[in-house]
Design a protein around this motif. Structure first.
Motif, short mmCIF file in Angstrom:
data_model
loop_
_atom_site.label_atom_id
_atom_site.label_comp_id
_atom_site.label_asym_id
_atom_site.label_seq_id
_atom_site.Cartn_x
_atom_site.Cartn_y
_atom_site.Cartn_z
N ARG A 57 7.43 -1.40 0.21
CA ARG A 57 6.60 -2.33 1.20
C ARG A 57 5.33 -2.44 0.45
O ARG A 57 4.62 -3.13 0.52
CB ARG A 57 6.32 -1.66 2.36
CG ARG A 57 7.68 -1.79 3.52
CD ARG A 57 7.40 -1.11 4.77
NE ARG A 57 6.82 -1.95 5.52
CZ ARG A 57 6.37 -1.55 6.87
NH1 ARG A 57 6.52 -0.37 7.03
NH2 ARG A 57 5.70 -2.30 7.67
N PHE A 58 4.74 -1.44 -0.40
CA PHE A 58 3.24 -1.56 -0.94
C PHE A 58 3.29 -1.69 -2.43
O PHE A 58 2.44 -1.76 -3.10
CB PHE A 58 2.72 -0.12 -0.68
CG PHE A 58 1.13 -0.23 -0.93
CD1 PHE A 58 0.27 -0.82 -0.24
CD2 PHE A 58 0.58 0.80 -2.13
CE1 PHE A 58 -1.02 -0.82 -0.65
CE2 PHE A 58 -0.54 0.77 -2.44
CZ PHE A 58 -1.47 0.04 -1.67
N ILE B 258 2.53 7.74 0.58
CA ILE B 258 1.03 8.00 -0.02
C ILE B 258 0.82 8.85 -1.15
O ILE B 258 0.28 8.63 -1.97
CB ILE B 258 0.19 8.24 1.29
CG1 ILE B 258 0.39 7.37 2.39
CG2 ILE B 258 -1.31 8.88 1.09
CD1 ILE B 258 -0.65 6.17 2.18
N ILE C 108 -0.58 1.82 6.77
CA ILE C 108 0.77 2.14 6.89
C ILE C 108 1.51 2.26 8.26
O ILE C 108 2.56 1.89 8.32
CB ILE C 108 1.07 3.17 5.84
CG1 ILE C 108 2.49 3.35 5.51
CG2 ILE C 108 0.49 4.60 6.64
CD1 ILE C 108 2.68 4.33 4.26
N TRP C 109 0.50 2.57 9.08
CA TRP C 109 1.26 2.88 10.56
C TRP C 109 0.89 1.35 11.36
O TRP C 109 1.68 1.04 11.95
CB TRP C 109 0.44 3.94 11.25
CG TRP C 109 0.84 5.49 10.69
CD1 TRP C 109 0.15 6.37 9.93
CD2 TRP C 109 2.21 5.71 11.32
NE1 TRP C 109 1.03 7.22 9.81
CE2 TRP C 109 2.07 7.20 10.49
CE3 TRP C 109 3.19 5.54 12.14
CZ2 TRP C 109 3.16 8.08 10.69
CZ3 TRP C 109 4.24 6.43 12.32
CH2 TRP C 109 4.25 7.49 11.57
N GLU D 191 9.39 2.54 2.42
CA GLU D 191 8.00 2.67 2.33
C GLU D 191 7.25 2.29 1.04
O GLU D 191 6.25 1.58 1.17
CB GLU D 191 7.46 3.76 3.04
CG GLU D 191 7.56 4.12 4.57
CD GLU D 191 6.80 3.00 5.37
OE1 GLU D 191 6.10 2.68 4.94
OE2 GLU D 191 7.29 3.00 6.49
N LYS E 238 6.01 8.25 5.42
CA LYS E 238 4.73 7.59 5.05
C LYS E 238 3.99 8.62 4.43
O LYS E 238 3.44 8.11 3.48
CB LYS E 238 4.35 7.27 6.40
CG LYS E 238 4.95 5.98 6.85
CD LYS E 238 4.23 5.56 8.38
CE LYS E 238 5.21 4.42 9.25
NZ LYS E 238 5.04 3.07 8.52
N TYR F 118 -5.28 2.16 3.33
CA TYR F 118 -3.64 1.99 3.38
C TYR F 118 -3.09 3.14 4.42
O TYR F 118 -2.04 3.12 4.97
CB TYR F 118 -2.85 1.87 2.00
CG TYR F 118 -1.38 1.46 2.25
CD1 TYR F 118 -1.05 0.30 2.80
CD2 TYR F 118 -0.28 2.32 1.96
CE1 TYR F 118 0.26 -0.20 3.05
CE2 TYR F 118 1.06 1.66 2.27
CZ TYR F 118 1.37 0.74 2.89
OH TYR F 118 2.41 0.07 2.83
N ARG G 173 0.12 -1.40 10.62
CA ARG G 173 0.82 -2.70 10.57
C ARG G 173 2.37 -2.87 11.03
O ARG G 173 2.74 -3.85 11.24
CB ARG G 173 1.12 -3.00 8.84
CG ARG G 173 2.13 -1.76 8.22
CD ARG G 173 2.26 -1.97 6.60
NE ARG G 173 2.84 -3.02 6.05
CZ ARG G 173 2.92 -3.24 4.95
NH1 ARG G 173 3.06 -2.36 4.05
NH2 ARG G 173 3.48 -4.36 4.51
N ASP G 174 2.74 -1.64 11.24
CA ASP G 174 3.93 -1.68 12.08
C ASP G 174 3.84 -2.17 13.58
O ASP G 174 4.77 -2.56 14.29
CB ASP G 174 4.81 -0.41 12.18
CG ASP G 174 5.12 -0.19 10.65
OD1 ASP G 174 5.29 -1.12 9.86
OD2 ASP G 174 5.33 1.02 10.16
#
Lengths: 276, 229
Positions: free
Chosen positions: A14-15, A128, A95-96, A11, A124, A91, A98-99
């Motif tokens: 990814r960011f 954060i 973060i959710w 995670e 996740k 985000y 986008r999946d």
């Protein structure tokens, strides 16, 4: 535990590009801001003293010495903080979603991993919190550099120096950079609870879709009421009845209740109700 | 064995599954046949706990699905389940990180079989190659059961042939495969069992070989009988 850490790592990665860009913008803006605010002040001082022949003491009396707070309250300093906060706020949802809504439906893969599904939630959440604390650490590192820039441009006579810890007492900074461990737990604990409740609300929406929007709203309001019940009790109904420490303990208890219930509901939804 | 027992499911007011029951054995290819929208994908998702069911029971080797089950069964949906920015090799690393059942040797073999380049980014792949990678990610897991949702949909004839070849290769041997399709012609010769679904109900479940040998009928013949009366 191992799979949780792998998910956190995933995670974060990814960011990470976006995160580095935000860090870059913050560093650049605040460093340029430190130069710009200090230079502007000195240019003004030089103009008044050498062109308008104003005595130095009169200039300082009239315009005041330059303190670090001028940099802190400038757009150069605050805007990147606002940008980072706003991006992270967005985000928290992205973060959710986008999946689910990405070009490729990655949520299938996440939910089919041979790990407890609640680990996805924890990963996740951890990501954060990692990003938030990372920004704070960056800011703590940047402030001495920015103070150094100010000191190298503005002579001591023209400065109103603040001790390092005093900077964090500036009104806008105090909630971003808590001074005590209790404040830290309170402020970032509330942040953690807030993100958990938002995550659970998102999962409610993802599980029950349109009906879920309503359920998520009710759940969010209920969590808010429960969490702030002790403080509201003190403010609206029994002012001064409880000692501050009692309010603090009650807040801690309601905070734990809200956090644990958010995790419990999320676990139930991920196990039995989630839809892809 | 995958057992789907009297599964019911509603989406809003629409009853999508009206008590669906069937079984899929290890070592057999079971095909769920029906036109679009009859609930085939919903059944797949329900088996993988990707959508909740209202009632009924789904068992995999006698047990309800739990995290360990994902080392035993996998689902290959009709869209790739990896991030577009990943390279194929990154997707392999991801799978190896999380699945004990990931077989890197088989993954390599499949790369060669499908003539794919591991350094390619998923977002840069053609539709056919994306379908191949999707299939590869499922096939390279040493699982007992594979669920495939419309693996032939929207891809060119050569890719279809290549994917069809997988079903007759050692890559499938001994595994239980459940496949959905509305284009039976592509795989009629490959399947062992057929489950005809319409309007959320199983209309007929039969052994393809038995029907062929005993009644001299193909799957399409049975479909005509069942769907068109």
């Amino acid at each position: 535990m191992k799979s949780y850490l792998k998910l956190v790592n995933f995670e974060v990665n990814r960011f990470f590009k976006m995160y580095l860009i935000l860090i870059g913008i913050t560093i650049l803006s605040q460093i340029i801001g430190s130069f710009a605010v200090s230079k502007r002040y000195m240019n003004e001082a030089n103009r008044m003293i050498y062109e308008n022949l104003m005595p130095k003491s009169q200039f300082i009396e009239q315009f005041g010495g330059l303190s670090f707070s001028k940099i802190v309250f400038s757009g150069w300093f605050m805007l990147p903080i606002v940008l980072c906060s706003a991006t992270l706020m967005i985000y928290v949802f992205f973060i959710w979603y986008r999946d689910w809504f990405g070009k490729n439906t990655f949520i299938y893969r996440l939910l089919m991993l041979p790990v407890e599904r609640i680990n996805i939630y924890f990963a996740k959440l951890t990501a954060i919190m990692f990003f938030v604390l990372g920004f704070i650490a960056l800011q703590i590192l940047l402030i001495p550099i920015e103070m150094h820039i100010l000191k190298s441009i503005v002579p001591a006579d023209f400065r109103t120096d603040l001790p390092f810890h005093e900077i964090f007492n500036l009104s806008l900074m105090v909630w971003l950079y808590p001074n005590t461990i209790i404040e830290f737990i309170l402020i970032y604990g509330i942040g953690l609870i807030f993100v958990s409740v938002v995550f659970t609300a998102i999962l409610l929406e993802r599980s029950y879709r349109l009906k879920g929007v309503f359920l998520a709203s009710v759940y969010g309001i209920l969590s808010f009421i429960v969490f702030f019940a002790p403080a509201s009790l003190d403010i609206f109904f029994a002012r001064g009845y409880f000692y501050p420490i009692e309010i603090f303990v009650m807040e801690l208890v309601t905070g734990v209740i809200v956090l644990v219930s958010a995790i419990w509901i999320a676990n139930h939804l991920l196990k039995y109700k989630i839809k892809v | 064995m995958i057992e789907v027992k009297n599964v019911k499911k509603k989406y809003g007011r629409k009853q999508v599954l009206k008590g669906v029951s069937f079984t899929a054995e290890k070592g057999e290819i079971t095909c769920l046949i029906g036109i679009n929208g009859v609930g085939k994908t919903t059944i797949m998702k329900a088996i993988m706990a990707l959508t909740p069911i209202d009632s009924g029971e789904i068992l995999i080797d006698g047990e309800k699905i739990r995290k360990e089950s994902f080392e035993k069964i996998t689902f290959i949906p009709d869209a790739i389940t990896m991030l577009p920015q990943m390279k194929i090799v990154d997707a392999f690393t991801f799978m190896a990180d999380f699945y004990k059942s990931w077989n890197p040797e088989r993954a390599k073999e499949l790369l060669q079989f499908f003539k794919l380049d591991a350094s390619e980014r998923i977002s840069d792949l053609s539709k056919g190659n994306t379908a191949k990678v999707n299939l590869l990610l499922g096939l390279a897991l040493d699982v007992d059961y594979l669920l495939m949702d419309e693996p032939f949909s929207g891809i060119d004839i050569f890719t279809r042939e290549q994917i069809a070849d997988v079903f007759t290769s050692h890559l499938i041997e001994d595994r239980g495969v459940v496949i959905t399709t509305h284009e039976i012609n592509d795989i009629e010769h490959l399947i062992d069992r057929a489950v005809l679904i319409d309007n959320g109900e199983v209309l007929k479940e039969f052994s393809v070989e038995e029907v062929r040998e005993n009644e001299g009928k193909s799957v399409v013949d049975v479909m005509r009988e069942v769907y068109q009366g």
